[in-house]
Design a protein around this motif. Structure first.
Motif, PDB file in Angstrom:
ATOM      1  N   ARG A  46      44.305  32.845  42.086  1.00 44.48           N
ATOM      2  CA  ARG A  46      43.739  33.204  40.785  1.00 44.48           C
ATOM      3  C   ARG A  46      42.574  32.267  40.430  1.00 44.48           C
ATOM      4  O   ARG A  46      41.497  32.723  40.022  1.00 44.48           O
ATOM      5  N   ASP A  47      42.792  30.986  40.614  1.00 44.96           N
ATOM      6  CA  ASP A  47      41.741  30.017  40.293  1.00 44.96           C
ATOM      7  C   ASP A  47      40.527  30.191  41.197  1.00 44.96           C
ATOM      8  O   ASP A  47      39.379  30.071  40.750  1.00 44.96           O
ATOM      9  N   ARG A  48      40.795  30.460  42.473  1.00 41.00           N
ATOM     10  CA  ARG A  48      39.691  30.602  43.432  1.00 41.00           C
ATOM     11  C   ARG A  48      38.857  31.842  43.114  1.00 41.00           C
ATOM     12  O   ARG A  48      37.614  31.786  43.153  1.00 41.00           O
ATOM     13  N   ILE A  49      39.497  32.952  42.804  1.00 37.94           N
ATOM     14  CA  ILE A  49      38.747  34.175  42.488  1.00 37.94           C
ATOM     15  C   ILE A  49      37.950  33.993  41.204  1.00 37.94           C
ATOM     16  O   ILE A  49      36.785  34.413  41.112  1.00 37.94           O
ATOM     17  N   ARG A  50      38.536  33.339  40.223  1.00 33.64           N
ATOM     18  CA  ARG A  50      37.786  33.060  38.995  1.00 33.64           C
ATOM     19  C   ARG A  50      36.554  32.207  39.287  1.00 33.64           C
ATOM     20  O   ARG A  50      35.481  32.426  38.723  1.00 33.64           O
TER      21      ARG A  50
END
Length: 344
Positions: free
Chosen positions: A40-44
């Motif tokens: 989630r953090d990486r895609i954001r």
């Protein structure tokens, strides 16, 4: 010599290794695994959208259908190209999940702003008796292997915004389009006016996972409910998370897309040198070309696997030109490409 589909290729070894890593011990279910937090953090970060809502599902049909259901109401119509995947290849799943209908914007592979505006103006003309205007869905890469430029995306989104309509991007081949345009994910999505994107992985080296990204986080809870109600919330979600984690690690997703596009360019250059006709100019990892029935027979007899397009191999004149679709994935070797061209 396998050019039938990028769906048919193998899973990248780094993805298999990450799955094996995820298979150790215990993790919380239904997306509460620790690896999903990293995804989630990486895609954001990749999309430059710190507030984006990020979810994983196992298929592109689920990603498109559930995203569109979240963006629309059952009394609305969804605007798309006549050859869009949501129209031709998803067995009415978008209609099933949304309750809405599809309005096909006249034209070919790509939607044009004027045609989209005309289709939008054609709806909401019968008051309560007719469908209301709903989301616009754009396919990038298109089903004919074309890539919308950033200016084209901005123009289509601009038309949608004139009428207050949300925009969905079907990005089953998102990575291939991105490297073809040499732009950022933000440029190709929310900065252009896209509200939600299906960020594909299955066609680019994953076993089976797609991300759905909403740039308006107010849509998050509704999507979660629709995903569960639609039977697309995985219990052992960590195996989806692991695939996507491997995909994003060290920009593997971009490396695989670049390789697939490079393979396609090599094949396209060879076809062009041998006089093949192109139905559409290849821009990513898919080719639509035509050459003689005799050559198609020769290739098939030698073991080449690909789809003819609107034609049958047997019967007819050997000199007749038949169209075909050739798709390159990351794993096809240059030797196989060169063998195909040598036979041609």
């Amino acid at each position: 010599m396998y050019f039938a589909s990028d769906n048919s290729g193998p899973v990248h070894p780094q993805v298999m290794a990450k799955l094996a890593e995820a298979n150790q011990g215990y993790q919380m279910a239904y997306g509460a695994d620790t690896m999903m937090n990293e995804v989630r953090d990486r895609i954001r970060s990749i999309f430059e959208a710190p507030g984006a809502a990020v979810y994983l599902v196992a298929t592109g049909t689920a990603a498109n259908s559930l995203a569109l259901a979240t963006l629309s109401n059952p009394w609305e119509t969804i605007f798309c190209s006549p050859v869009a995947h949501i129209h031709e290849d998803e067995c009415n799943a978008p209609e099933f999940f949304t309750g809405a209908k599809l309005t096909l914007v006249p034209g070919g592979d790509k939607m044009a702003p004027d045609a989209l505006r005309g289709s939008i103006l054609g709806e909401e003309t019968r008051g309560v008796h007719g469908p209301q205007r709903g989301p616009v869905s754009i396919t990038q890469v298109t089903e004919r292997g074309s890539v919308y430029s950033l200016e084209e995306l901005q123009a289509l989104c601009g038309v949608a915004k004139e009428y207050g309509l949300p925009v969905h991007l079907d990005g089953a081949r998102f990575s291939n389009a991105l490297v073809a345009l040499n732009c950022s994910p933000a440029d190709m999505t929310w900065k252009a006016g896209v509200d939600a994107v299906s960020f594909g992985g299955t066609k680019n080296g994953l076993m089976g996972v797609e991300a759905v990204v909403f740039f308006d986080e107010s849509k998050a809870w509704e999507f979660e409910l629709r995903r569960k109600r639609g039977a697309h919330l995985f219990s052992k979600h960590r195996y989806l998370s692991a695939q996507m984690a491997a995909y994003l690690e060290d920009d593997l997703w971009l490396k695989l897309a670049r390789q697939a596009n490079a393979n396609c360019a090599r094949l396209a250059d060879g076809l062009r040198a041998k006089g093949a006709e192109f139905l559409h100019e290849p821009q990513a990892n898919m080719i639509f070309a035509a050459f003689s029935r005799a050559k198609h027979k020769q290739l098939h007899e030698a073991g080449a696997i690909y789809h003819l397009w609107g034609a049958e191999l047997e019967g007819g004149d050997d000199d007749e030109s038949l169209a075909c679709r050739l798709v390159c994935d990351w794993s096809i070797g240059t030797a196989e490409i060169d063998q195909f061209l040598s036979l041609l």
